[in-house]
Write a protein that holds these residues in place. Structure first.
Motif, mmCIF file in Angstrom:
data_model
loop_
_atom_site.group_PDB
_atom_site.id
_atom_site.type_symbol
_atom_site.label_atom_id
_atom_site.label_comp_id
_atom_site.label_asym_id
_atom_site.label_seq_id
_atom_site.Cartn_x
_atom_site.Cartn_y
_atom_site.Cartn_z
ATOM 1 N N MET A 110 0.856 -1.175 0.000
ATOM 2 C CA MET A 110 0.000 0.000 0.000
ATOM 3 C C MET A 110 0.889 1.222 0.000
ATOM 4 S SD MET A 110 -2.989 0.981 2.614
ATOM 5 C CE MET A 110 -3.585 2.619 2.758
ATOM 6 N N ALA A 167 0.063 0.923 11.393
ATOM 7 C CA ALA A 167 -0.828 1.934 10.813
ATOM 8 C C ALA A 167 -1.100 3.021 11.850
ATOM 9 C CB ALA A 167 -2.134 1.294 10.377
ATOM 10 N N THR A 187 1.212 -5.445 3.269
ATOM 11 C CA THR A 187 0.194 -5.856 4.234
ATOM 12 C C THR A 187 0.608 -7.175 4.877
ATOM 13 O OG1 THR A 187 -1.145 -7.158 2.718
ATOM 14 C CG2 THR A 187 -1.599 -4.795 2.822
ATOM 15 N N LEU A 188 0.079 -7.416 6.084
ATOM 16 C CA LEU A 188 0.298 -8.698 6.755
ATOM 17 C C LEU A 188 -0.671 -9.755 6.247
ATOM 18 C CD1 LEU A 188 0.841 -7.433 10.403
ATOM 19 C CD2 LEU A 188 2.571 -8.080 8.720
ATOM 20 N N GLU A 225 4.228 0.150 2.177
ATOM 21 C CA GLU A 225 4.262 -0.885 3.212
ATOM 22 C C GLU A 225 3.481 -2.090 2.724
ATOM 23 O OE1 GLU A 225 3.030 -1.481 7.911
ATOM 24 O OE2 GLU A 225 2.856 0.485 7.012
ATOM 25 N N LEU A 264 -5.005 -10.461 4.552
ATOM 26 C CA LEU A 264 -6.384 -10.037 4.357
ATOM 27 C C LEU A 264 -7.302 -10.807 5.300
ATOM 28 C CD1 LEU A 264 -8.597 -8.619 2.574
ATOM 29 C CD2 LEU A 264 -8.576 -10.691 1.180
ATOM 30 N N SER A 288 1.161 5.173 0.937
ATOM 31 C CA SER A 288 0.553 6.189 1.798
ATOM 32 C C SER A 288 0.580 7.551 1.124
ATOM 33 C CB SER A 288 1.301 6.259 3.129
ATOM 34 O OG SER A 288 1.202 5.040 3.805
ATOM 35 N N GLN A 327 -7.542 -5.234 4.921
ATOM 36 C CA GLN A 327 -6.099 -5.402 4.810
ATOM 37 C C GLN A 327 -5.483 -5.040 6.166
ATOM 38 O OE1 GLN A 327 -4.364 -6.571 2.272
ATOM 39 N NE2 GLN A 327 -6.011 -6.623 0.771
ATOM 40 N N VAL A 328 -4.548 -5.873 6.654
ATOM 41 C CA VAL A 328 -3.942 -5.678 7.974
ATOM 42 C C VAL A 328 -2.518 -5.158 7.805
ATOM 43 C CG1 VAL A 328 -3.274 -6.802 10.133
ATOM 44 C CG2 VAL A 328 -5.344 -7.539 8.923
ATOM 45 N N PHE A 329 -2.203 -4.090 8.547
ATOM 46 C CA PHE A 329 -0.866 -3.492 8.542
ATOM 47 C C PHE A 329 -0.316 -3.520 9.952
ATOM 48 C CE2 PHE A 329 -2.977 -1.734 4.903
ATOM 49 C CZ PHE A 329 -1.996 -1.737 3.933
ATOM 50 N N GLU A 330 0.988 -3.658 10.067
ATOM 51 C CA GLU A 330 1.610 -3.729 11.393
ATOM 52 C C GLU A 330 1.657 -2.368 12.079
ATOM 53 O OE1 GLU A 330 5.537 -5.589 13.575
ATOM 54 O OE2 GLU A 330 5.194 -5.925 11.460
#
Length: 84
Positions: free
Chosen positions: A1, A37, A11-12, A9, A14, A3, A32-35
Protein backbone atom coordinates in the motif's frame (compact mmCIF):
# COMPACT_ATOMS: atom_id res chain seq x y z
CA UNK A 1 0.00 0.00 0.00
CA UNK A 2 1.22 3.49 -0.79
CA UNK A 3 0.55 6.19 1.80
CA UNK A 4 -0.13 9.87 1.24
CA UNK A 5 3.52 10.63 2.03
CA UNK A 6 4.57 8.19 -0.77
CA UNK A 7 5.93 5.58 1.68
CA UNK A 8 5.11 1.97 0.84
CA UNK A 9 4.26 -0.88 3.21
CA UNK A 10 3.34 -4.50 2.61
CA UNK A 11 0.19 -5.86 4.23
CA UNK A 12 0.30 -8.70 6.76
CA UNK A 13 -2.68 -10.25 5.01
CA UNK A 14 -6.38 -10.04 4.36
CA UNK A 15 -9.25 -10.70 6.75
CA UNK A 16 -12.13 -11.83 4.57
CA UNK A 17 -15.72 -11.09 5.53
CA UNK A 18 -14.81 -9.53 8.89
CA UNK A 19 -18.13 -8.68 10.61
CA UNK A 20 -18.22 -5.07 11.78
CA UNK A 21 -21.25 -3.99 13.81
CA UNK A 22 -22.40 -0.38 13.62
CA UNK A 23 -25.42 0.00 15.87
CA UNK A 24 -27.91 -2.66 14.75
CA UNK A 25 -26.29 -3.31 11.35
CA UNK A 26 -23.51 -5.77 10.54
CA UNK A 27 -21.24 -5.14 7.56
CA UNK A 28 -18.90 -7.82 6.22
CA UNK A 29 -15.67 -6.14 5.18
CA UNK A 30 -12.52 -7.23 3.37
CA UNK A 31 -9.78 -5.82 5.62
CA UNK A 32 -6.10 -5.40 4.81
CA UNK A 33 -3.94 -5.68 7.97
CA UNK A 34 -0.87 -3.49 8.54
CA UNK A 35 1.61 -3.73 11.39
CA UNK A 36 2.21 -0.01 11.99
CA UNK A 37 -0.83 1.93 10.81
CA UNK A 38 -1.49 5.38 12.36
CA UNK A 39 -5.19 4.46 12.69
CA UNK A 40 -7.26 1.60 14.07
CA UNK A 41 -9.41 1.18 10.97
CA UNK A 42 -9.56 3.19 7.78
CA UNK A 43 -12.81 2.84 5.85
CA UNK A 44 -12.27 3.60 2.17
CA UNK A 45 -14.22 3.86 -1.04
CA UNK A 46 -15.47 0.25 -1.11
CA UNK A 47 -17.19 0.78 2.29
CA UNK A 48 -18.46 4.24 1.33
CA UNK A 49 -19.91 2.90 -1.93
CA UNK A 50 -21.41 -0.22 -0.28
CA UNK A 51 -23.20 1.91 2.32
CA UNK A 52 -23.98 4.84 -0.02
CA UNK A 53 -22.38 7.07 2.62
CA UNK A 54 -23.37 10.73 2.78
CA UNK A 55 -21.87 13.34 5.07
CA UNK A 56 -23.66 16.36 6.49
CA UNK A 57 -21.91 19.39 7.97
CA UNK A 58 -23.75 22.04 9.98
CA UNK A 59 -23.00 25.69 10.77
CA UNK A 60 -22.57 24.90 14.49
CA UNK A 61 -19.61 22.60 13.63
CA UNK A 62 -21.47 19.29 14.00
CA UNK A 63 -21.14 16.60 11.36
CA UNK A 64 -23.11 13.42 10.72
CA UNK A 65 -22.60 10.53 8.35
CA UNK A 66 -25.58 8.66 6.94
CA UNK A 67 -25.10 5.00 5.98
CA UNK A 68 -27.51 2.62 4.28
CA UNK A 69 -27.38 -1.03 5.35
CA UNK A 70 -27.44 -2.83 1.98
CA UNK A 71 -29.07 -5.93 3.51
CA UNK A 72 -31.88 -4.44 5.60
CA UNK A 73 -32.13 -1.02 3.87
CA UNK A 74 -32.01 0.55 7.35
CA UNK A 75 -30.63 4.09 7.42
CA UNK A 76 -28.04 4.84 10.11
CA UNK A 77 -27.27 8.44 11.08
CA UNK A 78 -24.09 8.67 13.12
CA UNK A 79 -22.73 11.84 14.74
CA UNK A 80 -19.04 12.33 13.97
CA UNK A 81 -16.57 13.42 16.64
CA UNK A 82 -13.23 15.01 15.95
CA UNK A 83 -10.46 13.88 18.30
CA UNK A 84 -7.77 16.44 18.98
Amino acid sequence: MESVNASKEMTLGLLQDLPIRIRSSVFYLQVQVFENAPYEMLLGRPFLMLTQAQTYHYSNGDSHIMLLDPNTKETLIIPMMIQV
